[in-house]
Design a protein around this motif. Structure first.
Motif, PDB file in Angstrom:
ATOM      1  N   ASP A 121       0.830  -1.202   0.000  1.00 19.09           N
ATOM      2  CA  ASP A 121       0.000   0.000   0.000  1.00 19.09           C
ATOM      3  C   ASP A 121       0.867   1.255   0.000  1.00 19.09           C
ATOM      4  OD1 ASP A 121      -2.196  -1.600   0.011  1.00 19.09           O
ATOM      5  OD2 ASP A 121      -2.635  -1.364   2.143  1.00 19.09           O
ATOM      6  N   THR A 125       0.960   4.187  -2.907  1.00 20.65           N
ATOM      7  CA  THR A 125       0.784   5.609  -2.596  1.00 20.65           C
ATOM      8  C   THR A 125       1.985   6.423  -3.057  1.00 20.65           C
ATOM      9  OG1 THR A 125      -0.587   5.064  -0.673  1.00 20.65           O
ATOM     10  CG2 THR A 125       0.378   7.264  -0.739  1.00 20.65           C
ATOM     11  N   ARG A 129       1.935   9.323  -5.752  1.00 19.79           N
ATOM     12  CA  ARG A 129       2.384  10.668  -5.348  1.00 19.79           C
ATOM     13  C   ARG A 129       3.416  11.218  -6.331  1.00 19.79           C
ATOM     14  NH1 ARG A 129       5.674  13.939  -2.545  1.00 19.79           N
ATOM     15  NH2 ARG A 129       4.712  15.267  -0.942  1.00 19.79           N
ATOM     16  N   ALA A 148      -2.818  11.576  -3.022  1.00 18.12           N
ATOM     17  CA  ALA A 148      -2.271  10.230  -3.213  1.00 18.12           C
ATOM     18  C   ALA A 148      -2.789   9.265  -2.162  1.00 18.12           C
ATOM     19  CB  ALA A 148      -0.742  10.286  -3.179  1.00 18.12           C
ATOM     20  N   VAL A 149      -2.804   9.703  -0.912  1.00 20.19           N
ATOM     21  CA  VAL A 149      -3.281   8.831   0.166  1.00 20.19           C
ATOM     22  C   VAL A 149      -4.769   8.542   0.005  1.00 20.19           C
ATOM     23  CG1 VAL A 149      -3.706   8.715   2.653  1.00 20.19           C
ATOM     24  CG2 VAL A 149      -1.507   9.535   1.806  1.00 20.19           C
ATOM     25  N   SER A 152      -5.521   6.168  -2.962  1.00 19.30           N
ATOM     26  CA  SER A 152      -4.966   4.810  -2.906  1.00 19.30           C
ATOM     27  C   SER A 152      -5.377   4.051  -1.655  1.00 19.30           C
ATOM     28  CB  SER A 152      -3.436   4.864  -2.990  1.00 19.30           C
ATOM     29  OG  SER A 152      -2.889   5.606  -1.907  1.00 19.30           O
ATOM     30  N   THR A 153      -6.348   4.576  -0.900  1.00 25.24           N
ATOM     31  CA  THR A 153      -6.800   3.881   0.301  1.00 25.24           C
ATOM     32  C   THR A 153      -7.357   2.517  -0.061  1.00 25.24           C
ATOM     33  OG1 THR A 153      -7.330   5.950   1.413  1.00 25.24           O
ATOM     34  CG2 THR A 153      -8.370   3.967   2.276  1.00 25.24           C
TER      35      THR A 153
END
Length: 229
Positions: A121, A125, A129, A148-149, A152-153
């Motif tokens: 993960d 991310t 990013r 980005a966070v 991409s969760t």
């Protein structure tokens, strides 16, 4: 040679043993259409293992020289349904020990898998990013990280978790940035709360979104907050 396990019934009505006349019976077998208690049926030394733990049930059955299936009649479904097994107490104890050892192994495996997934993960991310920074070099650092966070969760179904997002497809990455701008840098959410239909609201804020994206692509600096009304 196939094994035929005895079938033990949990009666819905109060029944007495046809041999020793003890009752009411919690569990019984049926012989010649008559109820027989477990002691008279030579099953009284077995212990009940309720269904639900597949590994424990399988091991207890394999370790037990004698075992029986326990069923109960479901009136609504008009059928007998399995409730569990009767197994030897020593066999159940051995099965429980084996499952405890397995539980520790499974816990260790889950911990290793969690670390591995976290690393994957984090890598997803980081790649997302970097691609956002490449496409939008003037996007503020905190916004790059935030987008980005968010995108991409794991389990979110957002762009960063799709095949296109993971492959850093330019359109998918841009869509993630555009979505962030829509909610953060325009009055889009306010328009929705005012009852403006979604498609109309998107049309109204589209110029503001494109202005922010253009500035971030060309080096226009931090546009946080522009477009809010």
């Amino acid at each position: 040679m196939d094994l035929v396990a005895p079938v033990v019934v949990e009666p819905l009505k109060r029944r007495r043993c046809s041999e020793c006349h003890q009752g009411p019976l919690e569990r019984m077998i049926v012989e010649f259409n008559a109820p027989v208690c477990l002691d008279c049926a030579d099953l009284g030394h077995l212990v009940f293992l309720r269904r639900g733990d597949t590994a424990l049930t399988r091991r207890a059955r394999e370790n037990s020289a004698l075992w029986a299936v326990v069923v109960r009649h479901n009136r609504r479904r008009t059928r007998y349904e399995r409730q569990g097994l009767l197994v030897e107490e020593a066999a159940l104890a051995r099965a429980e020990l084996a499952c405890l050892a397995d539980a520790e192994a499974r816990a260790r495996r889950r911990a290793r898998d969690a670390v591995r997934r976290a690393a994957v993960d984090a890598a997803v991310t980081a790649l997302l990013r970097a691609e956002i920074q490449r496409l939008f070099p003037s996007c503020p650092e905190d916004r790059v990280t935030e987008i980005a966070v968010h995108a991409s969760t794991k389990g979110s179904g957002r762009v960063g978790r799709t095949a296109a997002g993971r492959s850093l497809d330019r359109g998918a990455v841009t869509a993630a940035v555009r979505a962030s701008v829509r909610h953060v840098d325009t009055p889009y959410d306010t328009l929705l709360m005012q009852g403006v239909p979604r498609h109309q609201a998107r049309t109204r804020v589209a110029p503001a979104i494109e202005a922010v994206l253009r500035a971030w692509r060309l080096g226009g600096g931090d546009t946080r907050g522009r477009g809010r009304g």
